[in-house]
Design an enzyme around this catalytic site. Structure first.
Site, PDB file in Angstrom:
ATOM      1  N   ASP A 223       0.805  -1.300  -0.089  1.00 36.92           N
ATOM      2  CA  ASP A 223       0.015   0.091   0.067  1.00 36.92           C
ATOM      3  C   ASP A 223       0.824   1.467  -0.028  1.00 36.92           C
ATOM      4  O   ASP A 223       1.868   1.231   0.657  1.00 36.92           O
ATOM      5  CB  ASP A 223      -0.747  -0.058   1.338  1.00 36.92           C
ATOM      6  CG  ASP A 223      -1.878   0.959   1.431  1.00 36.92           C
ATOM      7  OD1 ASP A 223      -2.769   0.905   0.224  1.00 36.92           O
ATOM      8  OD2 ASP A 223      -1.913   1.780   2.200  1.00 36.92           O
ATOM      9  N   GLU A 297       2.014  -0.135  -4.798  1.00 38.76           N
ATOM     10  CA  GLU A 297       1.099   0.882  -5.253  1.00 38.76           C
ATOM     11  C   GLU A 297       1.568   2.291  -4.943  1.00 38.76           C
ATOM     12  O   GLU A 297       2.234   2.600  -3.987  1.00 38.76           O
ATOM     13  CB  GLU A 297      -0.321   0.878  -4.396  1.00 38.76           C
ATOM     14  CG  GLU A 297      -1.200   1.844  -4.458  1.00 38.76           C
ATOM     15  CD  GLU A 297      -2.134   2.256  -3.616  1.00 38.76           C
ATOM     16  OE1 GLU A 297      -3.513   2.474  -3.863  1.00 38.76           O
ATOM     17  OE2 GLU A 297      -1.823   2.285  -2.298  1.00 38.76           O
TER      18      GLU A 297
HETATM   19  C1  LIG Z   1      -5.848   1.344  -3.691  1.00 39.93           C
HETATM   20  C2  LIG Z   1      -5.537   1.334  -2.241  1.00 39.93           C
HETATM   21  O1  LIG Z   1      -5.040   0.440  -1.590  1.00 39.93           O
HETATM   22  N1  LIG Z   1      -5.636   2.366  -1.628  1.00 39.93           N
HETATM   23  C3  LIG Z   1      -5.481   2.444  -0.149  1.00 39.93           C
HETATM   24  C4  LIG Z   1      -4.298   3.432  -0.063  1.00 39.93           C
HETATM   25  O2  LIG Z   1      -4.100   3.740   1.322  1.00 39.93           O
HETATM   26  C5  LIG Z   1      -5.134   4.218   1.899  1.00 39.93           C
HETATM   27  C6  LIG Z   1      -4.659   4.312   3.508  1.00 39.93           C
HETATM   28  O3  LIG Z   1      -4.160   3.084   3.815  1.00 39.93           O
HETATM   29  C7  LIG Z   1      -6.260   3.475   1.905  1.00 39.93           C
HETATM   30  O4  LIG Z   1      -7.589   4.253   2.496  1.00 39.93           O
HETATM   31  C8  LIG Z   1      -6.770   3.175   0.405  1.00 39.93           C
HETATM   32  O5  LIG Z   1      -7.716   2.559   0.431  1.00 39.93           O
END
Ligand SMILES: CC(=O)N[C@H]1CO[C@H](CO)[C@@H](O)[C@@H]1O
Ligand SMILES: *[C@@H]1O[C@H](CO)[C@@H](O)[C@H](O)[C@H]1NC(C)=O
Ligand SMILES: *[C@@H]1O[C@H](CO)[C@@H](O)[C@H](O)[C@H]1NC(C)=O
Ligand SMILES: *[C@@H]1O[C@H](CO)[C@@H](O)[C@H](O)[C@H]1NC(C)=O
Ligand SMILES: [Ca+2]
Ligand SMILES: [Ca+2]
Length: 466
Positions: A223, A297
């Site tokens: 993440d 990500e």
């Molecule tokens: C696509 C994804 O996983 N988004 C996450 C990115 O991080 C934030 C905080 O941890 C999450 O709220 C999102 O869902």
């Protein structure tokens, strides 16, 4: 639950002869948002046993593996992206035994299990944060702590250390009275950022990877990896420098997008950590004879993104390719899609493997973004979630019952439509955690399996020949 990730353009075929160290190069990974996939016990919340029940179905579609959004112990202020303990299962999703059974069943069917790794922040209820707030020896610097600055207009009052704004609006700094300092949180107040300049934090997080690899998972998706570091005040005269304005006129000063993030993302140190994690996974690739996958990500420029792949001296992660997400919409033509594909292939380093992301739990569903006929699997569209039913912190933080929907991720997290029974067969209880979308009677898996020329049967034809 919705996202399908296709690694390499050639979809299947090659997999037949692929060995266990090559599988990932042609894999289709199906993302499951556990809370919304299948509820097995009627509490209205999807769970691990629900997922296990549906594994044979997933296998029949031809996917190679599943990526589970976070399943760990959490107060669920950000629905699992705020983790209290990286090594425990959230009771509402099940037990460690349920998880092991899910893994075993997946193995039996030849499906790989990829977990979500959320390294940037924990929950403020985590033992680490509580110890750090108390300045317990060894934990003092687990998080990013800083003194406030004196308010020039009101002497005696303190202000946050900088103008940094959280992704969920308002200051990235929260005052902690117990410690008498501010802590940094790139997301919600309940999601304090870990401090990667602490060697102990680095070691603990590698320990988390090892814990799940020892249990037999096939890898991780990481993440918001590009937010691991913020600038070190040592290099800025002892202060956290303010970020410049972005000039985006659709924003107000409490918005993250109001600023240009030159001090809070994409820092060079991030890449070293990503490469270190790849090394941990390499150990297990050797040990288990199965390639362990690590996807990362980062919503950032293409150039920053492809750096995660690694360089001449070090192997890196597979960075999610979000170009489709950002550039393709309802009006896009075949030419637009080709341009988008070419863009990634142009930037991607030699000998690396491409990947294509069309959606996730933060994005409007593909059928809503690109048109119903281009939707995924059964073509589910976004649901309608009223202000009263809204759960997403990003929407709740707007405090705006009229415009909250512009920020809400709830419409694309409504429960999966299994059939046309009450609550779309998602739960046998009295109410699901988010309302089911209105169109479930027409758009559901059972109806589509029964219809020869259905969205589902058009979507999976290649896989279904296996
Ligand atoms: C696509 C994804 O996983 N988004 C996450 C990115 O991080 C934030 C905080 O941890 C999450 O709220 C999102 O869902
Ligand atoms: C965590 O943060 C929330 C606000 O999001 C707050 O209500 C709660 O009291 C905090 N808990 C701890 C243990 O600090
Ligand atoms: C590769 O990346 C690492 C980590 O960022 C860096 O230390 C190293 O200098 C880079 N090597 C090359 C050859 O670019
Ligand atoms: C698609 O094109 C129409 C007509 O030109 C336009 O009104 C609409 O805003 C476009 N949609 C997107 C998502 O770009
Ligand atoms: Ca349940
Ligand atoms: Ca961070």
């Amino acid at each position: 639950m919705k996202l399908i990730l296709v690694l390499t353009v050639t979809i299947k075929l090659a997999i037949v002869s692929a060995t266990d160290t090559e599988w990932w190069k042609t894999a289709l990974i199906y993302q499951i948002y556990p809370r919304s996939f299948k509820d097995s016990d009627g509490d209205g919340i999807g769970d691990l046993t629900g997922i296990k029940e549906k594994l044979p179905y997933l296998k029949s579609t031809g996917v190679d593996g599943i990526w589970l959004s976070p399943i760990y112990l959490s107060p669920m202020r950000d629905f699992g992206y705020d983790i209290t303990d990286y090594k425990q299962i959230a009771p509402e999703y099940g037990t460690m035994k349920d998880f092991q059974e899910l893994l075993k069943e997946a193995r039996k069917l030849g499906l790989r299990v990829i977990l979500d790794f959320v390294p940037n922040h924990t929950s403020n209820e985590s033992d680490w944060f509580i110890r750090s707030a108390r300045r317990e020896p060894g934990y003092e610097d687990f998080y990013v702590w800083a003194d406030g600055i004196v308010d020039p207009e009101r002497p005696g009052e303190v202000l946050p250390p900088s103008n940094w704004m959280s992704h969920f609006r308002k200051s990235m700094w929260e005052y902690h009275p117990g410690r008498g300092q501010y802590y940094l949180h790139q997301f919600a107040i309940g999601q304090p950022d870990l401090n990667y300049r602490s060697q102990r934090v680095q070691a603990e997080m590698k320990g988390v990877l090892r814990f799940w690899l020892d249990l037999g998972v096939s890898g991780f998706r990481v993440d918001v990896i590009n937010l691991l570091y913020e600038v070190d005040p040592k290099n800025y005269g002892g202060v956290f420098p303010d970020e410049p304005l972005s000039g985006n006129s659709d924003t107000d000063p409490d918005d993250h997008d109001h600023y240009h993030h030159i001090y809070t993302q994409d820092l060079d140190e991030t890449y070293e950590v990503a490469y270190d994690w790849r090394e941990v996974l390499n150990e297990y690739t050797e040990k288990h004879g199965e390639y362990k996958m690590i996807l990362s990500e980062a919503y950032t420029s293409v150039l920053n993104t492809i750096r995660f792949y690694g360089n001449e001296s070090r192997d890196g992660t597979i960075p999610f390719n979000f170009i489709f997400l950002g550039e393709i919409n309802k009006n896009s033509t075949a030419r637009d899609i080709k341009t988008t594909v070419d863009k990634w292939m142009t930037y991607m380093p030699h000998n690396k493997v491409a990947n294509w992301v069309n959606g996730n739990h933060d994005q409007s569903r593909l059928a809503s973004r690109q048109g119903p006929e281009r939707g995924e699997e059964i073509g589910m569209t976004d649901g309608h979630v009223s202000w009263e039913d809204t759960k997403d912190p990003q929407a709740c933080n707007t405090d705006d019952p009229i415009n909250y929907w512009k920020k809400s991720r709830d419409p694309n997290r409504t429960p999966y439509h299994w059939d046309s029974s009450v609550f779309a067969g998602f739960t046998c209880g009295v109410a699901p955690w988010l309302p089911v979308a209105d169109n479930y009677k027409e758009i559901n898996l059972q109806a589509q399996l029964r219809t020869r020329r259905s969205h589902f049967n058009e979507y999976w034809p290649i896989q279904k020949t296996f």
